[in-house]
Design an enzyme around this catalytic site. Sequence first.
Site, PDB file in Angstrom:
ATOM      1  N   CYS A  80      20.698  21.138  -9.607  1.00 15.84           N
ATOM      2  CA  CYS A  80      20.811  20.366 -10.838  1.00 15.84           C
ATOM      3  C   CYS A  80      21.549  21.175 -11.903  1.00 15.84           C
ATOM      4  O   CYS A  80      21.498  22.405 -11.927  1.00 15.84           O
ATOM      5  CB  CYS A  80      19.441  19.939 -11.343  1.00 15.84           C
ATOM      6  SG  CYS A  80      18.323  21.294 -11.750  1.00 15.84           S
TER       7      CYS A  80
ATOM      8  N   LEU B 198      -6.040   2.946   3.164  1.00 19.52           N
ATOM      9  CA  LEU B 198      -4.617   3.311   3.103  1.00 19.52           C
ATOM     10  C   LEU B 198      -4.393   4.777   2.739  1.00 19.52           C
ATOM     11  O   LEU B 198      -3.372   5.126   2.143  1.00 19.52           O
ATOM     12  CB  LEU B 198      -3.868   2.403   2.106  1.00 19.52           C
ATOM     13  CG  LEU B 198      -3.932   0.907   2.389  1.00 19.52           C
ATOM     14  CD1 LEU B 198      -3.138   0.140   1.329  1.00 19.52           C
ATOM     15  CD2 LEU B 198      -3.424   0.566   3.785  1.00 19.52           C
TER      16      LEU B 198
ATOM     17  N   ARG C 222       2.286   7.840   6.438  1.00 22.30           N
ATOM     18  CA  ARG C 222       1.723   7.689   5.093  1.00 22.30           C
ATOM     19  C   ARG C 222       1.894   8.972   4.290  1.00 22.30           C
ATOM     20  O   ARG C 222       2.263   8.935   3.113  1.00 22.30           O
ATOM     21  CB  ARG C 222       0.236   7.335   5.186  1.00 22.30           C
ATOM     22  CG  ARG C 222      -0.071   5.953   5.699  1.00 22.30           C
ATOM     23  CD  ARG C 222      -1.575   5.726   5.805  1.00 22.30           C
ATOM     24  NE  ARG C 222      -1.893   4.396   6.302  1.00 22.30           N
ATOM     25  CZ  ARG C 222      -3.130   3.960   6.529  1.00 22.30           C
ATOM     26  NH1 ARG C 222      -4.172   4.770   6.308  1.00 22.30           N
ATOM     27  NH2 ARG C 222      -3.334   2.736   6.979  1.00 22.30           N
TER      28      ARG C 222
ATOM     29  N   ASP D 280      -8.741  -6.827   5.896  1.00 16.47           N
ATOM     30  CA  ASP D 280      -9.011  -5.543   6.543  1.00 16.47           C
ATOM     31  C   ASP D 280      -9.858  -4.584   5.720  1.00 16.47           C
ATOM     32  O   ASP D 280     -10.408  -3.631   6.274  1.00 16.47           O
ATOM     33  CB  ASP D 280      -7.686  -4.844   6.879  1.00 16.47           C
ATOM     34  CG  ASP D 280      -6.850  -5.626   7.885  1.00 16.47           C
ATOM     35  OD1 ASP D 280      -7.367  -6.604   8.450  1.00 16.47           O
ATOM     36  OD2 ASP D 280      -5.684  -5.254   8.099  1.00 16.47           O
TER      37      ASP D 280
ATOM     38  N   ARG E  80      -5.666  10.260   6.815  1.00 19.06           N
ATOM     39  CA  ARG E  80      -6.931  10.818   7.299  1.00 19.06           C
ATOM     40  C   ARG E  80      -6.745  11.839   8.421  1.00 19.06           C
ATOM     41  O   ARG E  80      -7.667  12.100   9.192  1.00 19.06           O
ATOM     42  CB  ARG E  80      -7.856   9.686   7.743  1.00 19.06           C
ATOM     43  CG  ARG E  80      -8.269   8.789   6.574  1.00 19.06           C
ATOM     44  CD  ARG E  80      -9.388   7.833   6.915  1.00 19.06           C
ATOM     45  NE  ARG E  80      -8.993   6.820   7.860  1.00 19.06           N
ATOM     46  CZ  ARG E  80      -8.326   5.702   7.536  1.00 19.06           C
ATOM     47  NH1 ARG E  80      -7.959   5.505   6.283  1.00 19.06           N
ATOM     48  NH2 ARG E  80      -8.030   4.816   8.459  1.00 19.06           N
TER      49      ARG E  80
ATOM     50  N   GLU F 201      15.371  25.729  -5.183  1.00 19.72           N
ATOM     51  CA  GLU F 201      16.227  26.879  -5.460  1.00 19.72           C
ATOM     52  C   GLU F 201      15.469  27.962  -6.228  1.00 19.72           C
ATOM     53  O   GLU F 201      15.620  29.159  -5.951  1.00 19.72           O
ATOM     54  CB  GLU F 201      17.457  26.449  -6.274  1.00 19.72           C
ATOM     55  CG  GLU F 201      18.324  25.408  -5.584  1.00 19.72           C
ATOM     56  CD  GLU F 201      17.980  23.994  -5.982  1.00 19.72           C
ATOM     57  OE1 GLU F 201      18.895  23.178  -6.150  1.00 19.72           O
ATOM     58  OE2 GLU F 201      16.765  23.691  -6.140  1.00 19.72           O
TER      59      GLU F 201
ATOM     60  N   GLY G 105       0.669  -7.225   6.246  1.00 16.93           N
ATOM     61  CA  GLY G 105       0.647  -8.071   7.424  1.00 16.93           C
ATOM     62  C   GLY G 105       1.936  -8.838   7.622  1.00 16.93           C
ATOM     63  O   GLY G 105       2.965  -8.559   6.986  1.00 16.93           O
ATOM     64  N   PRO G 106       1.904  -9.834   8.504  1.00 14.93           N
ATOM     65  CA  PRO G 106       3.103 -10.586   8.859  1.00 14.93           C
ATOM     66  C   PRO G 106       3.785 -11.272   7.680  1.00 14.93           C
ATOM     67  O   PRO G 106       5.016 -11.343   7.644  1.00 14.93           O
ATOM     68  CB  PRO G 106       2.573 -11.613   9.863  1.00 14.93           C
ATOM     69  CG  PRO G 106       1.357 -10.975  10.453  1.00 14.93           C
ATOM     70  CD  PRO G 106       0.744 -10.207   9.331  1.00 14.93           C
TER      71      PRO G 106
END
Length: 373
Positions: free
Chosen positions: A87, A216, A196, A212, A219, A64, A304-305
């Site tokens: 607010c 993270l 991301r 891995d 890119r 605002e 992962g899983p």
Amino acid sequence: MSAPETAAAKPATNDHRFMALALSLGRRGLGRTWPNPAVGAVIVKDGEIVGRGWTQPGGRPHAEIEALRRAGAAARGATMFVTLEPCSHHGKSPPCADAVIASGIARVALALEDPNPKVAGAGHARLRSAGIAVDIGIQADAAKRDHAGHIRRMRDGRPHVTLKLAISADGKAAGAGRRRVAITGEAVRNRVHLLRAHSDAIMIGIGTALADDPTLTCRLPGMAGMSPVRVVLDTRLRLPVDSRLVQTARQTPLWIIANAPPTSEIALHAHGAEVIQMHDKDGLRTVLEHLGSRGITRLMVEGGPSLASAMLADDLVDEAVLFHSETMIGEGGLPALDPRAQTMLHRHLKRTSSEPVGTDRQDHYEREAVGDV
């Protein structure tokens, strides 16, 4: 259609159009405004846009204030379209409601009331008491999606969680022994980097970190500065100091959730990583509540899983983005989800879309009403 009906329909159509623009502007701040919501605002006078703004990185100035600054004197008598209630309390900056009143705005059109108990209708009341017309609920469903992180944090004390998984044609997420396998193509990788960038934080387990050695970060060209906080669940602090996560901790924040002797933290601290000590008995919900207490509103889970299955089993996933590939991993590969997690996925989430992404396919799942509890 009669002339009066046409005249009545036109303002409503314009309201939706201008609110759609405000929502689009607000999305520019996703992932960069936490702990504040990513709000958008548009000021319109005589059918012309005279000011627009969105919440700036770090959460201020608010949308605002930015829109009023750009509109200047033209704001007097105009309508402000804003995606969340202004607010009404003093935080690190004065109340936006007071600035709107002082500007001479004649009408405020809002998508949502703010669930923050410090606001929760008080902003609307302040505007109305100053003689400003207030309309609430324009593009409310779209705004609930955009503000899902803020709503979840205010109501549940945790971030809105989006789970991302890449799944092979035979239902696997990794090769034998957690060996990393390229499952999806370049188009999916680009989309993941965009996910991301729109997240406040991204979380993985130590198994994925060790297997891995990821960074993270985002890119995509020109978007490295939009990389989220990286969070690693690493109870025994096994993350190597020479890992890419630790080596980039001074450029992009790295938070490690652990329960280990303080002496184990020294080398990690030296590289800029922050270790957050929690008890073994603290489950994933407690971890998420801690992240919420630190201002994280949108969390992407890219582990992962094991982590994916645990999050689904605890009913902590609000959205799931599953990328399906034609790649076959074969016998010995690691299943993407265990049977219980598969059941929980379909019990608590509904598939809302399916679309091709390059040579792969994206299935999007979400709770019945994103942004609701």
